[in-house]
Design a protein around this motif. Structure first.
Motif, PDB file in Angstrom:
ATOM      1  N   LEU A   1     -14.964 -38.207 -10.590  1.00  0.00           N
ATOM      2  CA  LEU A   1     -14.960 -38.435  -9.145  1.00  0.00           C
ATOM      3  C   LEU A   1     -13.544 -38.393  -8.593  1.00  0.00           C
ATOM      4  O   LEU A   1     -13.297 -37.801  -7.533  1.00  0.00           O
ATOM      5  CB  LEU A   1     -15.617 -39.778  -8.830  1.00  0.00           C
ATOM      6  N   THR A   2     -12.591 -38.982  -9.309  1.00  0.00           N
ATOM      7  CA  THR A   2     -11.195 -38.958  -8.877  1.00  0.00           C
ATOM      8  C   THR A   2     -10.657 -37.539  -8.866  1.00  0.00           C
ATOM      9  O   THR A   2      -9.944 -37.134  -7.932  1.00  0.00           O
ATOM     10  CB  THR A   2     -10.340 -39.839  -9.814  1.00  0.00           C
ATOM     11  N   THR A   3     -11.016 -36.749  -9.868  1.00  0.00           N
ATOM     12  CA  THR A   3     -10.574 -35.360  -9.926  1.00  0.00           C
ATOM     13  C   THR A   3     -11.138 -34.564  -8.754  1.00  0.00           C
ATOM     14  O   THR A   3     -10.420 -33.798  -8.097  1.00  0.00           O
ATOM     15  CB  THR A   3     -11.003 -34.722 -11.263  1.00  0.00           C
ATOM     16  N   VAL A   4     -12.405 -34.732  -8.461  1.00  0.00           N
ATOM     17  CA  VAL A   4     -13.028 -34.000  -7.350  1.00  0.00           C
ATOM     18  C   VAL A   4     -12.411 -34.427  -6.029  1.00  0.00           C
ATOM     19  O   VAL A   4     -12.048 -33.584  -5.187  1.00  0.00           O
ATOM     20  CB  VAL A   4     -14.557 -34.224  -7.349  1.00  0.00           C
ATOM     21  N   LEU A   5     -12.274 -35.726  -5.796  1.00  0.00           N
ATOM     22  CA  LEU A   5     -11.691 -36.200  -4.540  1.00  0.00           C
ATOM     23  C   LEU A   5     -10.228 -35.794  -4.419  1.00  0.00           C
ATOM     24  O   LEU A   5      -9.771 -35.425  -3.326  1.00  0.00           O
ATOM     25  CB  LEU A   5     -11.837 -37.716  -4.430  1.00  0.00           C
ATOM     26  N   GLY A   6      -9.487 -35.829  -5.519  1.00  0.00           N
ATOM     27  CA  GLY A   6      -8.096 -35.374  -5.500  1.00  0.00           C
ATOM     28  C   GLY A   6      -7.999 -33.894  -5.196  1.00  0.00           C
ATOM     29  O   GLY A   6      -7.121 -33.449  -4.427  1.00  0.00           O
ATOM     30  N   GLY A   7      -8.878 -33.096  -5.764  1.00  0.00           N
ATOM     31  CA  GLY A   7      -8.907 -31.659  -5.484  1.00  0.00           C
ATOM     32  C   GLY A   7      -9.207 -31.380  -4.023  1.00  0.00           C
ATOM     33  O   GLY A   7      -8.582 -30.521  -3.385  1.00  0.00           O
ATOM     34  N   LEU A   8     -10.182 -32.099  -3.473  1.00  0.00           N
ATOM     35  CA  LEU A   8     -10.511 -31.936  -2.048  1.00  0.00           C
ATOM     36  C   LEU A   8      -9.347 -32.365  -1.158  1.00  0.00           C
ATOM     37  O   LEU A   8      -9.064 -31.742  -0.150  1.00  0.00           O
ATOM     38  CB  LEU A   8     -11.774 -32.713  -1.718  1.00  0.00           C
ATOM     39  N   TRP A   9      -8.667 -33.428  -1.541  1.00  0.00           N
ATOM     40  CA  TRP A   9      -7.540 -33.912  -0.784  1.00  0.00           C
ATOM     41  C   TRP A   9      -6.432 -32.863  -0.706  1.00  0.00           C
ATOM     42  O   TRP A   9      -5.870 -32.585   0.353  1.00  0.00           O
ATOM     43  CB  TRP A   9      -6.996 -35.195  -1.416  1.00  0.00           C
ATOM     44  N   PHE A  10      -6.108 -32.250  -1.861  1.00  0.00           N
ATOM     45  CA  PHE A  10      -5.061 -31.230  -1.883  1.00  0.00           C
ATOM     46  C   PHE A  10      -5.481 -29.941  -1.202  1.00  0.00           C
ATOM     47  O   PHE A  10      -4.670 -29.236  -0.634  1.00  0.00           O
ATOM     48  CB  PHE A  10      -4.604 -30.949  -3.321  1.00  0.00           C
ATOM     49  N   MET A  11      -6.787 -29.638  -1.241  1.00  0.00           N
ATOM     50  CA  MET A  11      -7.256 -28.404  -0.591  1.00  0.00           C
ATOM     51  C   MET A  11      -7.193 -28.513   0.921  1.00  0.00           C
ATOM     52  O   MET A  11      -6.872 -27.528   1.608  1.00  0.00           O
ATOM     53  CB  MET A  11      -8.694 -28.098  -1.032  1.00  0.00           C
TER      54      MET A  11
END
Length: 101
Positions: free
Chosen positions: A89-99
């Motif tokens: 979940l942290t990886t997905v949310l972090g990816g969305l944040w950077f995108m």
């Protein structure tokens, strides 16, 4: 060989039944002694019912009531899966944040 195995199984079953009868008589004697020492007026029927109830519930399982302790215990048992889910979940949310930032 099947006959020998069946005879052994029947012998083990009979030995277990005899052990249970011995255990039952020992338990009855202890309960009678304890009742007489404490001054309780207990009949043989009441002692037999108590022993029967004990043997019926001796190997039964009941789920614990839902509480914070039991929830924490379940989380501890499933800590590997929970950690993996948090990391994903942290990886997905972090990816969305950077995108999108």
């Amino acid at each position: 060989m099947d006959v020998a195995r069946e005879m052994r199984d029947q012998r083990e079953t009979a030995e277990e039944m005899f052990r249970r009868d011995d255990l039952r008589t020992q338990l009855r004697d202890r309960l009678v002694r304890t009742a007489h020492m404490s001054g309780d007026n207990v009949t043989e029927e009441e002692i037999e019912l108590a022993i029967e109830q004990f043997f019926e519930s001796v190997h039964s399982y009941q789920d614990p009531q839902l509480s914070m302790k039991s929830i924490l215990a379940h989380c501890w048992v499933r800590r590997g899966r929970l950690t993996l889910a948090v990391v994903a979940l942290t990886t997905v949310l972090g990816g969305l944040w950077f995108m999108f930032s």
